[in-house]
Design a protein around this motif. Structure first.
Motif, short mmCIF file in Angstrom:
data_model
loop_
_atom_site.label_atom_id
_atom_site.label_comp_id
_atom_site.label_asym_id
_atom_site.label_seq_id
_atom_site.Cartn_x
_atom_site.Cartn_y
_atom_site.Cartn_z
N VAL A 1 -5.37 -28.03 -15.59
CA VAL A 1 -5.90 -27.80 -14.25
C VAL A 1 -6.44 -26.38 -14.20
O VAL A 1 -5.81 -25.44 -14.70
CB VAL A 1 -4.82 -28.00 -13.17
N ALA B 1 -9.43 -30.98 -13.02
CA ALA B 1 -8.55 -31.32 -14.14
C ALA B 1 -9.41 -31.76 -15.31
O ALA B 1 -10.28 -32.63 -15.16
CB ALA B 1 -7.59 -32.44 -13.73
N SER C 1 -8.88 -32.36 -9.13
CA SER C 1 -7.43 -32.35 -9.12
C SER C 1 -6.92 -32.56 -7.70
O SER C 1 -7.47 -32.04 -6.73
CB SER C 1 -6.91 -31.02 -9.66
#
Length: 427
Positions: A81, A160, A114
């Motif tokens: 991330v 991500a 994310s």
């Protein structure tokens, strides 16, 4: 239709035509090198996140510290991330095997928005291809960029990047100090909205850069340095390193629309000696001047040259040697027309001895005096020392800024560092 000269428009001489061609050729080359929209309204590539690559197997330069335990992955997915700075509508991702001694094969690389932890918004999951292929094999000592891929990415958001490692692969190229939870799951979980991690870590594996493509790209500020730039002891998963705070300030300033801030710090890094991380003199070209579209650089490094020399006398350096190294970095940036700023070294009184002593403090004072005088003729200086020192004892960090080790700031201290940077420097 052919242009025919009239008496009001005399024919151009051949030398004039060649000169004009050369001029516009140089302009075009400069635009391509910079990757910036200042040369036109077409979309340009712009770095929006970076993590400086390190050799995982390099030894720590303090006697008695054990060598790192070997690491490897096999039939596992790693979800990284990262907080991006600038947004765009296309992306590309770099994977690196710079320090590997054998090829690295990734069975797939995906990018998605994310939603926190190991979770993603599955509707945004996007396959990244390398020369049209979903898998990529990166030879030892090399890097690879994915193809540019449509992906809607707002600025200041978390993405991500998930990689799948199908076969047993030893870790060599890594960014150790991620200050971000990285999740590892069994099997191929590339597009999974959630997966239950078998373990979590805080390092980035093989993924070292994200570029975006957009119309607004105008400037890229690279923060270059050691653990204080890398964000040691900042809150994990909070994006509270000083370059993160700076990126938020830049994003909120309408006069700096089109700018991004990327972080090329390495914890433990030094100007003159390798370990930890390739020394600044050797990585500056790669990690700063080769950053996509770089226009500005902030250099804050040298405290480890001072402190680590106390543990390893054979690596001890003088203030003059550190100064000469910093001058070299400034000269390299200026030669590439990158606006470069030098940051003063933060106070470190109270750090464990002999890292801090009267002798090492004297070196810091000498380096800072040279930086403040701007003998290097950098574009400017940023006085991080003045922004973080305790008024009651200027040799130590303000208690409310101290992470506890008297060397690294906490979140509040990192914010104070970012606030000490005059944004008009970049306008």
């Amino acid at each position: 239709m052919r242009n025919t000269p009239t008496k009001d428009t005399p024919p151009r001489r051949r030398s004039e035509t060649v000169t004009r061609r050369r001029f516009f050729g140089f302009v075009a080359a400069a635009c391509l090198a910079a990757g910036l929209s200042a040369c036109g309204n077409t979309q340009r590539l712009q770095a929006t996140w970076t993590a400086a690559p390190q050799d995982y197997n390099e030894p720590f330069p303090v006697p008695g510290v054990p060598q790192p335990e070997p690491q490897s992955f096999q039939d596992q997915s790693i979800r990284h991330v990262m907080r991006v700075s600038a947004g765009g509508d296309k992306v590309r991702v770099r994977v690196s095997n710079l320090f590997g001694t054998a090829p690295v094969t990734l069975g797939g690389v995906h990018i998605a928005r994310s939603t926190g932890g190991a979770s993603i918004n599955a509707s945004t999951d996007t396959v990244l291809r390398f020369n049209g292929q979903e898998s990529v094999t990166v030879p030892a000592g090399q890097e690879a960029w994915s193809d540019e891929t449509s992906f809607s990415l707002p600025s200041q958001t978390d993405v991500a990047v998930t990689v799948y490692v199908p076969q047993t692969t030893s870790v060599a190229t890594v960014h150790s100090q991620g200050q971000q939870t990285i999740s590892v799951a069994a099997g191929n979980a590339l597009g999974s909205a959630t997966f239950t991690p078998t373990e979590t870590r805080q390092s980035y594996y093989w993924v070292t850069g994200i570029d975006v493509l957009n119309d607004d790209a105008r400037g890229i500020i690279v923060a270059f340095g050691d653990s204080i730039t890398d964000g040691a002891y900042s809150t994990v998963d909070a994006a509270n390193r000083y370059p993160d705070f700076l990126a938020r300030r830049v994003a909120a300033d309408p006069t700096l629309k089109g700018f991004s801030v990327v972080n090329q710090g390495i914890g433990g890094n030094r100007v003159l000696n390798d370990v930890i991380g390739t020394r600044a003199l050797d990585r500056f070209q790669r990690d700063v001047l080769n950053t996509t579209g770089v226009t500005h650089a902030i250099i804050l490094i040298g405290i480890n040259d001072i402190g680590f020399g106390a543990f390893a006398p054979e690596q001890a350096v003088t203030a003059d040697e550190i100064i000469a190294g910093l001058q070299t970095l400034v000269d390299q940036a200026k030669a590439r027309n990158v606006a470069v700023f030098l940051g003063t070294l933060l106070p470190f009184k109270g750090t464990f001895p002999p890292y801090y002593s009267e002798e090492t403090e004297a070196k810091r004072q000498a380096v800072n005096a040279w930086i403040r005088a701007n003998t290097a003729q950098a574009r400017g200086i940023i006085d991080f020392d003045a922004a973080t020192r305790d008024q009651a004892d200027p040799l130590q960090m303000r208690p409310e800024y101290d992470s506890g080790d008297h060397l690294h700031p906490n979140d509040t201290g990192y914010e104070a560092m970012a606030n000490a940077i005059d944004l008009t420097l970049f306008r």
